[in-house]
Design an enzyme around this catalytic site. Sequence first.
Site, short mmCIF file in Angstrom:
data_model
loop_
_atom_site.label_atom_id
_atom_site.label_comp_id
_atom_site.label_asym_id
_atom_site.label_seq_id
_atom_site.Cartn_x
_atom_site.Cartn_y
_atom_site.Cartn_z
CB CYS A 71 -0.84 -0.06 1.27
SG CYS A 71 -1.63 1.48 1.65
CB THR A 115 -2.97 4.84 1.21
OG1 THR A 115 -3.65 4.01 0.28
CG2 THR A 115 -3.93 5.90 1.72
P1 5GP Z 1 -0.82 -6.90 4.08
O1 5GP Z 1 -1.31 -8.09 4.85
O2 5GP Z 1 -0.23 -7.29 2.77
O3 5GP Z 1 0.07 -6.02 4.89
O4 5GP Z 1 -2.10 -5.99 3.79
C1 5GP Z 1 -3.20 -6.48 3.05
C2 5GP Z 1 -4.21 -5.37 2.91
O5 5GP Z 1 -3.66 -4.26 2.20
C3 5GP Z 1 -5.43 -5.72 2.10
O6 5GP Z 1 -6.36 -6.53 2.79
C4 5GP Z 1 -5.98 -4.35 1.75
O7 5GP Z 1 -6.77 -3.81 2.78
C5 5GP Z 1 -4.73 -3.52 1.62
N1 5GP Z 1 -4.39 -3.28 0.20
C6 5GP Z 1 -4.27 -4.17 -0.79
N2 5GP Z 1 -3.90 -3.58 -1.95
C7 5GP Z 1 -3.79 -2.28 -1.68
C8 5GP Z 1 -3.46 -1.13 -2.47
O8 5GP Z 1 -3.14 -1.20 -3.65
N3 5GP Z 1 -3.48 0.08 -1.83
C9 5GP Z 1 -3.84 0.18 -0.51
N4 5GP Z 1 -3.88 1.40 0.02
N5 5GP Z 1 -4.11 -0.87 0.26
C10 5GP Z 1 -4.09 -2.08 -0.32
#
Ligand code: 5GP
Length: 375
Positions: free
Chosen positions: A193, A195
């Site tokens: 992410c 953001t």
């Molecule tokens: P991880 O477990 O990889 O740290 O986080 C997974 C979460 O990241 C997902 O469930 C979703 O909420 C968030 N996420 C997935 N793709 C994106 C993206 O392209 N941008 C953002 N801001 N959040 C993402």
Amino acid sequence: MTQIKDSTELDFCDVLFMPKRTTLNSRSEADVIKEYKFKYYPHTLKTCGIMAANMATTGTFEINNVLQKYQAITCLHKHYDFQKEENIQYIAKNFKKKESDKNSYTFISTGLKDDKKKLFKVLGNKDFKIDKLCIDIANGYIPKLLEFVKEVRAKFPYLLIMVGNVVTGDMTQDLILSGADIVKVGIGPGSVCTTRKLTGVGRPQLSAILECADAAHGVGGLVCADGGCTCAGDVAKAFGAGADFVMLGGMFAGTDEAAGDLIEKVVQTNQIVGVDDKTKEVTFLQKREKYKQFYGMSSQLAQEKHFGGMACYRASEGKVVEVAYKGSVENVIMEILGGVRSTMSYIGARRLKDIPKCTTFYRVNRQLNEVFGKS
Ligand code: 5GP
């Protein structure tokens, strides 16, 4: 006037569990399966509370097939077309008409921009009763989301509805009072992410979970901590902060069951295997390494793959990475459950639901000793 919130905001890396006197002699005595009750959904669900993210890479049928054996949940990504026979067959098998409350660990997913008619048709299908829906948008604060949750709840009163994402107690409660059983917590913590970089918006995940869980539990709802977990210890910390469910993307990426091709690379190590007598040229050991591509659902790649390009008014809020190949997702879920059991034995929590009650966190400024490099 601009305000500054001066409270201490914490992430998983800022805390460690305090070990406590325990009645458990072994981690095998820790029960990681809990029977969940919901505010609106009329059934109970026995699960370990761990969920695969509804990302195109991790929300797959293949991951679902393995995780359900461990009573873990998969949120299928929204790009499965449920008009297609093969997908209908799979869903029909997973959401058997009568036993759906007992044996389904599968959510289907939707955003706000997706075809509502199509979604309602799938949810209303008489042959198989899909009873778990994840409504997922990046910014859970927009008014349209509340309206949509109300609409879905009114149309499908029996549905288990999870919705997000937010990071504050007020919006968590609004979503629950509008019809959500579970609110997804996390803005910006995800491994792919961007953001926080692009918008400057977000909140450290542990503090977000602490506040949202308290708010949700106060009105009879539950929360799912979504994003930011890098290891089993982080999953345990999310439960410790009060999360009822923990959603993982990156931790399940790179597995056989995750979508995407395996990428093989030859990399040079710093291990010397020979020195040329004449030229003194050193030869280093080379080894093959395997990776799988993992990408954010708001990344440019995802926009191109699944939405036919990036809309002109938006920018990419996700990135593309290569995750080291991990073999079967079975290894990952077993390691997580083993880790959580071990946490439970350290803090004296016999059942999953005891974890927050048994949790005292130390605030730390260093949690790992990586002076000799990562393994
Ligand atoms: P991880 O477990 O990889 O740290 O986080 C997974 C979460 O990241 C997902 O469930 C979703 O909420 C968030 N996420 C997935 N793709 C994106 C993206 O392209 N941008 C953002 N801001 N959040 C993402």
